[in-house]
Design a protein around this motif. Structure first.
Motif, PDB file in Angstrom:
ATOM      1  N   ARG A   1     -16.091  -3.736  -9.378  1.00 19.68           N
ATOM      2  CA  ARG A   1     -15.112  -4.492  -8.593  1.00 19.68           C
ATOM      3  C   ARG A   1     -14.013  -3.549  -8.112  1.00 19.68           C
TER       4      ARG A   1
ATOM      5  N   ASP B   1      -6.790  -0.952  -5.974  1.00 21.84           N
ATOM      6  CA  ASP B   1      -7.541   0.120  -6.637  1.00 21.84           C
ATOM      7  C   ASP B   1      -7.739   1.339  -5.733  1.00 21.84           C
TER       8      ASP B   1
ATOM      9  N   THR C   1     -10.574  -3.625  -5.730  1.00 20.81           N
ATOM     10  CA  THR C   1      -9.601  -4.430  -5.005  1.00 20.81           C
ATOM     11  C   THR C   1      -8.727  -3.505  -4.151  1.00 20.81           C
ATOM     12  N   PRO C   2      -7.939  -4.060  -3.226  1.00 18.16           N
ATOM     13  CA  PRO C   2      -7.033  -3.204  -2.433  1.00 18.16           C
ATOM     14  C   PRO C   2      -6.079  -2.399  -3.306  1.00 18.16           C
TER      15      PRO C   2
ATOM     16  N   GLU D   1     -10.651   2.350   3.539  1.00 14.81           N
ATOM     17  CA  GLU D   1      -9.938   1.467   2.613  1.00 14.81           C
ATOM     18  C   GLU D   1     -10.529   0.064   2.650  1.00 14.81           C
ATOM     19  N   GLU D   2     -10.745  -0.445   3.853  1.00 15.41           N
ATOM     20  CA  GLU D   2     -11.274  -1.803   3.989  1.00 15.41           C
ATOM     21  C   GLU D   2     -12.733  -1.877   3.548  1.00 15.41           C
TER      22      GLU D   2
ATOM     23  N   LYS E   1       0.811  -1.212   0.000  1.00 16.43           N
ATOM     24  CA  LYS E   1       0.000   0.000   0.000  1.00 16.43           C
ATOM     25  C   LYS E   1       0.845   1.263   0.000  1.00 16.43           C
TER      26      LYS E   1
ATOM     27  N   ILE F   1     -13.486  -1.978  -0.380  1.00 18.18           N
ATOM     28  CA  ILE F   1     -13.121  -3.168  -1.147  1.00 18.18           C
ATOM     29  C   ILE F   1     -14.372  -3.978  -1.486  1.00 18.18           C
ATOM     30  N   GLN F   2     -14.497  -4.309  -2.758  1.00 15.37           N
ATOM     31  CA  GLN F   2     -15.629  -5.107  -3.228  1.00 15.37           C
ATOM     32  C   GLN F   2     -15.111  -6.018  -4.334  1.00 15.37           C
ATOM     33  N   GLU F   3     -14.846  -7.254  -3.976  1.00 17.47           N
ATOM     34  CA  GLU F   3     -14.229  -8.183  -4.920  1.00 17.47           C
ATOM     35  C   GLU F   3     -15.196  -8.669  -5.991  1.00 17.47           C
TER      36      GLU F   3
END
Length: 310
Positions: free
Chosen positions: A121, A126, A123-124, A110-111, A41, A114-116
């Motif tokens: 979509r 992104d 991701t971390p 940040e957490e 990160k 996240i949407q996988e």
């Protein structure tokens, strides 16, 4: 908030030395995983911090992609173009109105972003983020899709409320997508204005976006006397009407289309069948005639209100 914990439901004082040693090894593995996560990160954080710094120093838009090439993220990704992104700005209060620390809020957002799976979509990799005073500032680097504000409202409300006490609140503002560096400052201002609108929301977690700004402004117009609205519209738009009448130009149409396209140069130019340079010339002329700066969000909202008052 934002910390990593290993919790064992047991009294480890009764454990034999071999089992305590095994637990210590597990904790070391978790620490190594966190270190790897933070290193990954770091480049994204550097990107967000540098971009915010460039905008604070009012670096010319055309120089921003060049400056970002020297960031850690730019070196790693070998990408030398502007990353299409959206700004997400958040602030919160807890414990008798004190602000939630921006670094903790940044980690939470940040957490939560996240949407996988799903239509957009994320991701971390992104999400780039930094802090600015009491605010968390995040960049959603989603080149193919845009964050959907109603979906974010549902997801963040269900996720963040688990971390909040009954009297805690979090407000979040989301910008329109930024496809070119010239719109970065506009988008950040838009997200911060949406954040101010979100502060008035009744929910513990409130997300507001560009459409909410329009609705907010237009919902206030009926509260203003018709004569006042008309006088405001005449004063602001009168020079453009006069110019269009005398010179047979389409500055009013250009302005309305520009605002309808969320001030996107490329989208507006395509819709009006113009070259981007021709559109820039028209917008410059509008600014000269009205004495207003269309790079400022407040100016855009004033023009929007005036156009809807005629």
């Amino acid at each position: 908030m934002g910390d990593w914990l290993v919790v064992v439901e047991a009294d480890t004082s009764d454990w034999p030395a071999s089992e305590v040693e095994l637990l210590d090894r597990i904790v070391e593995l978790v620490a190594d995983a966190r270190s790897a996560h933070e290193q990954a990160k770091a480049a994204l954080h550097d990107l967000a911090e540098r971009l915010l710094d460039l905008m604070r120093r009012r670096v010319p838009p055309e120089e921003i992609p060049v400056r970002l090439r020297s960031t850690a993220q730019g070196v790693v990704s070998q990408v030398d173009t502007w990353p299409r992104c959206q700004f997400v700005v958040a602030g919160g209060t807890w414990q008798e109105g004190r602000p939630i620390p921006a670094p903790a809020l940044r980690v939470l957002l940040e957490e939560a972003l996240i949407q996988e799976d799903g239509p957009v979509r994320v991701t971390p990799q992104d999400i780039a983020s930094t802090t600015d005073a009491d605010q968390a500032v995040l960049l959603a680097l989603t080149p193919e899709h845009s964050l959907d504000v109603p979906t974010l409202q549902r997801k963040l409300a269900s996720t963040l409320t688990h971390w909040l006490a009954p009297t805690d609140t979090v407000s979040i503002g989301v910008s329109s997508p930024v496809a070119e560096p010239g719109n970065a400052q506009r988008a950040l201002d838009e997200a911060r204005t949406a954040l101010r609108v979100a502060h008035d929301g009744p929910e513990r977690v409130t997300v507001r976006g560009p459409d909410d700004l329009t609705h907010h402004i237009l919902s206030l117009l009926p509260l203003i006397p018709a004569e006042t609205r008309q006088a405001f519209a005449t004063r602001l738009l009168g020079p453009l009407r006069d110019h269009d009448t005398r010179h047979r130009t389409d500055l009013l149409t250009t302005l309305a289309t520009f605002l309808a396209c969320n001030a996107s140069w490329t989208t507006c130019a395509a819709q009006l069948h113009l070259h981007v340079n021709s559109l820039r010339h028209r917008i410059t002329r509008i600014e000269q005639l009205t004495g207003r700066d269309l790079s400022q969000l407040e100016t855009k909202l004033d023009f929007l209100a005036a156009l809807n008052s005629t």
